[in-house]
Design a protein around this motif. Sequence first.
Motif: not given
Lengths: 97, 489
Positions: A57-67, B28, B59-61, B288-289, B23
């Motif tokens: 896998x690569x570039x696994x990211x999440x959106x900047x949303x606070x929970x 989060x 990671x936070x995009x 992951x990279x 976040x």
Amino acid sequence: MINRSDVEHVARLARLGLTDEEIDRLVPQLSRILEAVGKLSAVDTSSVGPTAQVIALENVMRDDVARPSMSREAALAEAPIREGGLLRVPVVLEEGR
Amino acid sequence: MAVSTRYETIIGIEVHAQLRTESKMFCSCATAPPPGEKDEPNTRTCPVCMALPGTLPVINRKAVELVMLTGLALDCEIQTAAVRFERKNYFYPDLPKGYQISQYALPLCANGRLEVPVPAEETSVSIGITRAHLEEDTARLQHGGRGYSLLDFNRAGVPLMEIVTEPDVRSPAQARAYGETLRDILRYIGASDGDMETGSMRIEGNVSLRPIGTDAFGTKVEVKNLNSFRSLERAMEFEVARQADALERGERLVQETRGWHETEGRTMTQRAKEEANDYRYFPEPDLPPLRPSEEWVARLRASLPELPAARRARYVDGLSLSAYDAEVLTADLALADYFDAVVAAGIAPKSAANWVTGEFSRLLNQHAAEGLRSSAVGLRPAGLAELISGVEGGKVSAANAKTVLAEVFATGESPKAVVDRLGLQQVGDAESIGAEIEAVMAEFPSQVAEYRSGKPQLFGFLVGQVMKRTAGRADARLVNDELRRRLEE
């Protein structure tokens, strides 16, 4: 080979206070562990690139949303000593950073 | 302490800036309390940022984007091929995992450059940027001095960017100018609040001296605990003088970290380097990279706003504003945007600059205590433009326009509504002004007679009476002309 000063150094980094007897015991123990891991060096890796990750896998990211976070009660549930919503710890001098 | 002229000052600067995200870096949890709410300790944590077993970071995009955007603004190469997060291992209570996820060998951005105007030296210097990388902030540790410390984990895991310069800074004034220039850029691109007082921006200076004409660097001292750009400059000045003094006396300097004491105005030893810095970096196996695509970088490059230096140049060269006006306007992105919008609404740049940096800014600062920001002012740029045209077209007097503006700030009404409500339309026709003048001349016959017999200083009194009768609405130029004409009859 691991020597006494290596053990002392690692213990200091981990903020462990070791007795002389413990150091005496750890020098051969850690040496044997390193020796065992060192056996991997015998494998020919000349055709393998440096690998830090084996998941494809690569570039696994999440959106900047606070929970919502945990409650303070839950966050400090395991804290031995508290003071007004804060966690109390012994003073540690800056030298380890 | 006199600074010796035999040594050259070498300074490198490290800046840590909290990124403006909602976040945290790897979880989060919110980075700040909800608007209007008090920041209660240990209320923004979760199993990830408290390092409970079995949790994994994600990671936070947005944080990655803000660092790349900063890199682009600083003319860095964005490392698309190989970026790596690494564990920086050290054992300290503010670090729940026992390591900080940071970047070491392969940072997101490297090899940049920043042009820094240094007004104090009437020059501008080019500072090399070694790297800009992404990491996570630590918990906040309060040392109570009572044998124990108190921990608040709200800050643990907040996205943090580290920007490191080459040892290119040659004076304390340049160090300060670099800090301020960088702060302005971070604010322009929305990467960070850049606030030294609250700690969202932190600066460390690495200072050493070497005899002029030599190449080898001297012993380096790292200075921390700098809470303002002013302290940065003062601390660097102190350190340069201290080191020069020691070298003159033939003392050997030690490589160490020193803390700046604001009230005492000096630096003091915090700790010697020795072998303490053994961080045992290794690639973070839990992530992951990261390989930012060329398309992503191109998209960010296209979204980069006009930076302060380019904007200042445009105002001076393109709009013929003074360097001072350009400086004042560009110091605040919202103010500069507001100015641009007033100009776009058809007001001459010089006029727009006078109003925006003058009366408008004065009112803005006055209301700042009430939490009003230029970005949130009810007065739209078109409204201010209308008011300025009104003054220039003789519909409202300049003095009354200031009253209107103050009312607009106080009530949130449009300028036109205020003018109508207060009846501040300028009286500009010769006939109605003539009638008011006749009335004043009839009311003060002796003053009229004295003026005519050679007391010109009474002219001002009579003008004042006319203005009073018209509640300041009369066109002053017309009052002057008409009154003089009647008095000379």
